[in-house]
Design a protein around this motif. Structure first.
Motif, mmCIF file in Angstrom:
data_model
loop_
_atom_site.group_PDB
_atom_site.id
_atom_site.type_symbol
_atom_site.label_atom_id
_atom_site.label_comp_id
_atom_site.label_asym_id
_atom_site.label_seq_id
_atom_site.Cartn_x
_atom_site.Cartn_y
_atom_site.Cartn_z
ATOM 1 N N LEU A 16 89.423 -26.702 -1.843
ATOM 2 C CA LEU A 16 88.179 -25.937 -1.795
ATOM 3 C C LEU A 16 88.398 -24.430 -1.905
ATOM 4 C CD1 LEU A 16 86.397 -27.931 1.060
ATOM 5 C CD2 LEU A 16 85.900 -28.037 -1.392
ATOM 6 N N ASN A 17 89.568 -24.048 -2.398
ATOM 7 C CA ASN A 17 89.866 -22.622 -2.588
ATOM 8 C C ASN A 17 89.740 -21.823 -1.301
ATOM 9 O OD1 ASN A 17 90.317 -22.891 -5.424
ATOM 10 N ND2 ASN A 17 88.094 -22.919 -5.736
ATOM 11 N N GLY A 18 90.223 -22.403 -0.222
ATOM 12 C CA GLY A 18 90.252 -21.680 1.046
ATOM 13 C C GLY A 18 89.365 -22.250 2.129
ATOM 14 N N GLY A 19 88.457 -23.124 1.778
ATOM 15 C CA GLY A 19 87.598 -23.713 2.800
ATOM 16 C C GLY A 19 86.175 -23.917 2.316
ATOM 17 N N LEU A 20 85.283 -24.143 3.254
ATOM 18 C CA LEU A 20 83.873 -24.369 2.954
ATOM 19 C C LEU A 20 83.133 -23.037 2.863
ATOM 20 C CD1 LEU A 20 83.297 -27.291 5.475
ATOM 21 C CD2 LEU A 20 83.212 -27.498 2.983
ATOM 22 N N PRO A 21 82.120 -22.951 1.992
ATOM 23 C CA PRO A 21 81.342 -21.715 1.912
ATOM 24 C C PRO A 21 80.674 -21.391 3.245
ATOM 25 C CG PRO A 21 80.900 -23.122 0.016
ATOM 26 C CD PRO A 21 81.688 -23.948 0.986
ATOM 27 N N ALA A 22 80.841 -20.154 3.697
ATOM 28 C CA ALA A 22 80.193 -19.737 4.939
ATOM 29 C C ALA A 22 78.684 -19.903 4.822
ATOM 30 C CB ALA A 22 80.553 -18.290 5.246
ATOM 31 N N GLY A 23 78.045 -20.340 5.894
ATOM 32 C CA GLY A 23 76.604 -20.542 5.893
ATOM 33 C C GLY A 23 76.173 -21.916 5.444
ATOM 34 N N SER A 24 77.129 -22.827 5.248
ATOM 35 C CA SER A 24 76.807 -24.147 4.705
ATOM 36 C C SER A 24 76.389 -25.150 5.767
ATOM 37 C CB SER A 24 78.026 -24.725 3.963
ATOM 38 O OG SER A 24 78.341 -23.976 2.824
ATOM 39 N N VAL A 25 75.503 -26.063 5.351
ATOM 40 C CA VAL A 25 75.217 -27.289 6.098
ATOM 41 C C VAL A 25 75.915 -28.410 5.332
ATOM 42 C CG1 VAL A 25 73.453 -28.928 6.847
ATOM 43 C CG2 VAL A 25 73.022 -26.459 7.000
ATOM 44 N N VAL A 26 76.775 -29.150 6.019
ATOM 45 C CA VAL A 26 77.618 -30.159 5.388
ATOM 46 C C VAL A 26 77.224 -31.549 5.878
ATOM 47 C CG1 VAL A 26 79.992 -30.964 5.045
ATOM 48 C CG2 VAL A 26 79.517 -28.505 5.315
ATOM 49 N N ALA A 27 76.953 -32.456 4.946
ATOM 50 C CA ALA A 27 76.728 -33.865 5.279
ATOM 51 C C ALA A 27 78.054 -34.593 5.101
ATOM 52 C CB ALA A 27 75.656 -34.470 4.380
ATOM 53 N N PHE A 28 78.634 -35.050 6.206
ATOM 54 C CA PHE A 28 79.891 -35.786 6.155
ATOM 55 C C PHE A 28 79.586 -37.265 6.342
ATOM 56 C CE2 PHE A 28 83.502 -37.467 8.847
ATOM 57 C CZ PHE A 28 84.281 -37.830 7.760
ATOM 58 N N GLU A 29 79.743 -38.049 5.277
ATOM 59 C CA GLU A 29 79.360 -39.457 5.288
ATOM 60 C C GLU A 29 80.595 -40.336 5.450
ATOM 61 O OE1 GLU A 29 77.225 -39.868 1.597
ATOM 62 O OE2 GLU A 29 75.416 -39.023 2.484
ATOM 63 N N ALA A 30 80.524 -41.256 6.425
ATOM 64 C CA ALA A 30 81.647 -42.155 6.686
ATOM 65 C C ALA A 30 81.118 -43.427 7.326
ATOM 66 C CB ALA A 30 82.670 -41.481 7.601
ATOM 67 N N ALA A 31 81.817 -44.535 7.083
ATOM 68 C CA ALA A 31 81.425 -45.811 7.677
ATOM 69 C C ALA A 31 81.741 -45.801 9.173
ATOM 70 C CB ALA A 31 82.169 -46.951 6.986
ATOM 71 N N PRO A 32 80.926 -46.493 9.980
ATOM 72 C CA PRO A 32 81.168 -46.525 11.428
ATOM 73 C C PRO A 32 82.545 -47.064 11.796
ATOM 74 C CG PRO A 32 78.982 -47.365 10.922
ATOM 75 C CD PRO A 32 79.691 -47.204 9.612
ATOM 76 N N ALA A 33 83.087 -47.977 10.967
ATOM 77 C CA ALA A 33 84.377 -48.595 11.280
ATOM 78 C C ALA A 33 85.553 -47.851 10.655
ATOM 79 C CB ALA A 33 84.389 -50.052 10.811
ATOM 80 N N SER A 34 85.327 -46.665 10.129
ATOM 81 C CA SER A 34 86.396 -45.886 9.507
ATOM 82 C C SER A 34 87.032 -44.946 10.538
ATOM 83 C CB SER A 34 85.846 -45.071 8.344
ATOM 84 O OG SER A 34 85.075 -43.981 8.834
ATOM 85 N N GLN A 35 88.052 -44.220 10.085
ATOM 86 C CA GLN A 35 88.700 -43.209 10.916
ATOM 87 C C GLN A 35 88.100 -41.829 10.651
ATOM 88 O OE1 GLN A 35 90.258 -44.418 13.497
ATOM 89 N NE2 GLN A 35 92.382 -43.819 13.098
ATOM 90 N N GLY A 36 86.830 -41.816 10.275
ATOM 91 C CA GLY A 36 86.179 -40.559 9.927
ATOM 92 C C GLY A 36 86.160 -39.537 11.036
#
Length: 208
Positions: A16-36
């Motif tokens: 990501l070229n250094g990280g997430l854009p400042a000011g972002s809202v991030v949706a992190f999607e993962a299955a309940p049975a994962s190691q998310g």
């Protein structure tokens, strides 16, 4: 150039070229049975983090952090009860200061409220993140229990991180896709991850 905030996960920051854009809202999607959850734990390292839990109390989340095999930060953990969760979460995120991290785990409880009020909540959250140059991570559970307004969360989010977990040839395979990235370029290929003891690139050879 959009300011980047490191995630604390080296493989992500490089992609990501250094990280997430400042000011972002991030949706992190993962299955309940994962190691998310490993990603959520490591995301608490770089900055002061407010960790809002909508299904486990503070003690349960704190125990999970203590037992984690990955490096973790020391977040401020707060439980969001089922009655008026939007109001509770709104009061909490308004205390986020400059360049901090908010985690909502999971967002599903808030998604099950009135759609119009939930959209207002997301807009207010986005405005606060932009005003403070902070980042909000919304943990979205995938699967049959996904809410009817998940498309709203994905649409209004600035970034979508999609953890895909598959059982292949008797082994668990994890790949992280980033199909949406406002303020940057989405990745054309998913990153193969090893989620055993911490978040790393999986360098094992793919089996055709």
């Amino acid at each position: 150039m959009v300011e980047r905030l490191p995630t604390g996960i080296d493989v992500l920051d490089r992609q990501l070229n250094g990280g997430l854009p400042a000011g972002s809202v991030v949706a992190f999607e993962a299955a309940p049975a994962s190691q998310g959850e490993l990603l959520l734990y490591e995301l608490s390292i770089p900055r002061q983090t407010l960790y809002l839990s909508t299904d486990r109390n503070e003690s349960a989340v704190a125990d999970s952090f203590e037992r984690a095999t990955v490096p973790v930060g020391e977040p401020d953990i707060q439980f969001v009860p089922g009655d008026a969760p939007l109001d509770t979460a709104r009061r909490a995120f308004r205390n986020i200061g400059t360049e901090e991290t908010l985690v909502v785990d999971p967002i599903d409880t808030l998604e099950r409220t009135d759609r119009a009020r939930y959209e207002t909540f997301l807009n207010e959250l986005s405005n606060h993140m932009q005003n403070t140059n902070s980042i909000a991570i919304l943990h979205c559970l995938k699967g049959d229990g996904a809410t009817e307004v998940r498309d709203t969360t994905e649409h209004m989010a600035d970034v979508v991180l999609d953890l895909r977990t598959h059982l292949s040839a008797g082994e668990i395979e994890n790949r992280l896709a980033i199909p949406k990235l406002r303020g940057g370029r989405a990745l054309s290929e998913a990153i193969k991850l090893n989620l055993e003891d911490r978040v790393r690139i999986d360098t094992s050879r793919d089996i055709a």
